[in-house]
Design a protein around this motif. Structure first.
Motif, PDB file in Angstrom:
ATOM      1  N   ARG A  44       0.828  -1.207   0.000  1.00  0.00           N
ATOM      2  CA  ARG A  44       0.000   0.000   0.000  1.00  0.00           C
ATOM      3  C   ARG A  44       0.865   1.262   0.000  1.00  0.00           C
ATOM      4  O   ARG A  44       0.583   2.229  -0.720  1.00  0.00           O
ATOM      5  CB  ARG A  44      -0.923  -0.008   1.220  1.00  0.00           C
TER       6      ARG A  44
ATOM      7  N   SER B 127      -3.996  -9.530  -7.985  1.00  0.00           N
ATOM      8  CA  SER B 127      -4.282  -8.101  -7.886  1.00  0.00           C
ATOM      9  C   SER B 127      -3.847  -7.344  -9.131  1.00  0.00           C
ATOM     10  O   SER B 127      -3.588  -6.142  -9.064  1.00  0.00           O
ATOM     11  CB  SER B 127      -3.577  -7.520  -6.652  1.00  0.00           C
TER      12      SER B 127
ATOM     13  N   ILE C  53      -5.688  -4.150  -9.945  1.00  0.00           N
ATOM     14  CA  ILE C  53      -5.354  -3.033  -9.041  1.00  0.00           C
ATOM     15  C   ILE C  53      -4.079  -2.352  -9.509  1.00  0.00           C
ATOM     16  O   ILE C  53      -4.000  -1.122  -9.579  1.00  0.00           O
ATOM     17  CB  ILE C  53      -5.191  -3.551  -7.600  1.00  0.00           C
TER      18      ILE C  53
ATOM     19  N   ASP D  29      -4.678  -0.278 -12.614  1.00  0.00           N
ATOM     20  CA  ASP D  29      -5.384   0.958 -12.287  1.00  0.00           C
ATOM     21  C   ASP D  29      -4.419   1.984 -11.695  1.00  0.00           C
ATOM     22  O   ASP D  29      -4.457   3.174 -12.052  1.00  0.00           O
ATOM     23  CB  ASP D  29      -6.514   0.659 -11.299  1.00  0.00           C
TER      24      ASP D  29
END
Length: 296
Positions: free
Chosen positions: A176, A266, A269, A272
């Motif tokens: 993250r 992922s 993700i 994006d």
């Protein structure tokens, strides 16, 4: 003479390993060759122990599994033997004196968590234990074929390491942070919004030799709920300078690029995030580097 048994530098098959070991423990072998053979075997043991089992060949598995190779006698037993070590160009920092007075290879300690931005120490440790060039490597750090590290990526890695406490969910937390760093201007926008919303308690970035960082501690069952907003709140709460996050941009990009070469659930993700990264680049341009923390 040593390389008669290890023609490519290290034994490449069980037969070469056995011959090199017998040569190493032969008491009639000249000391210089004895030390060289010992160094080859110990070095091979060291990197094999940190190599994923799926990448180990027969010789590596034999070296680790056969008890005969577990306790190879150290040929360095006297102070005068150190002269041979100097001629072999082995730095003294890689040697240690045992209780019985003999000398053995020093295992490098992990970087001091109280000095998270000692990039030189972190770089040495990463080169020895980070398995650069292999599949199971430290994510986000760029290393070229001369084993030179890109310091902006190393700084980003160090910043994530300083912010994220060791836990079962640390990989997710670091991901993250890396994805926030990969988007130019995102943190600066958040700092500006915080300053506008808190005029009586402005954001003041930490600088100087001594800084205070509170690590993230997220319960394992809550890691999946950890979001980009949480990352930004933690960065602001720790008063991380925006130019530090700008400097870590390269780390975020390398981390993101590495994910596209790995099997992952992922992928959407990451695509994006990469699309948003490109959009932000057209608006803000490439984030600037901090000169004294830049280069290879």
């Amino acid at each position: 003479m040593v390389y008669k048994f290890a023609r490519r530098g290290f034994p490449c098959n069980p037969y070469e390993l056995e011959r090199l070991y017998k040569y190493c423990v032969n008491p009639h072998v000249p000391l210089r060759d004895h030390i060289a053979a010992f160094m080859l075997l110990i070095e091979m043991q060291s990197f094999t122990q940190h190599l994923d089992t799926s990448l180990q060949d027969r010789t590596m598995r034999l070296l680790l599994d056969n008890p005969a190779y577990w306790d190879i006698p150290n040929p360095i037993t006297r102070p005068e033997d150190m002269a041979f070590m100097e001629r072999l160009h082995i730095p003294a920092r890689y040697l240690r004196t045992k209780d019985d007075g003999t000398t053995a290879l020093r295992v490098m300690r992990a970087p001091d968590p109280k000095k998270p931005f000692d990039l030189e120490q972190l770089a040495q440790y990463a080169l020895i234990y980070g398995r650069p060039g292999l599949e199971n490597t430290w994510q986000g750090i760029a290393v070229d074929f001369a084993y030179r590290m890109h310091w902006r990526t190393l700084f980003g890695f160090a910043l994530c390491r300083a912010l994220c406490a060791n836990s079962a969910g640390k990989t997710t937390l670091v991901r993250r942070f890396a994805l926030v760093m990969a988007r130019p201007g995102l943190y600066r926008e958040a700092v500006a919004a915080y300053a506008a919303a808190n005029p009586t308690c402005p954001f003041v970035a930490q600088y100087g030799a001594d800084i205070e960082i509170r690590q993230v501690h997220v319960p394992d069952d809550q890691v999946r709920n950890f979001s980009n907003n949480d990352v930004i709140c933690i960065l602001i709460h720790n008063c991380i300078p925006p130019d530090w996050v700008d400097h870590a941009y390269t780390y975020g990009v390398v981390y993101l690029e590495q994910q596209f070469h790995q099997p992952t659930m992922s992928l959407d993700i990451f695509r994006d995030v990469d699309d948003k990264r490109l959009q932000r680049l057209s608006v803000y341009g490439p984030p600037p580097a901090i000169p004294h923390w830049d280069g290879l």
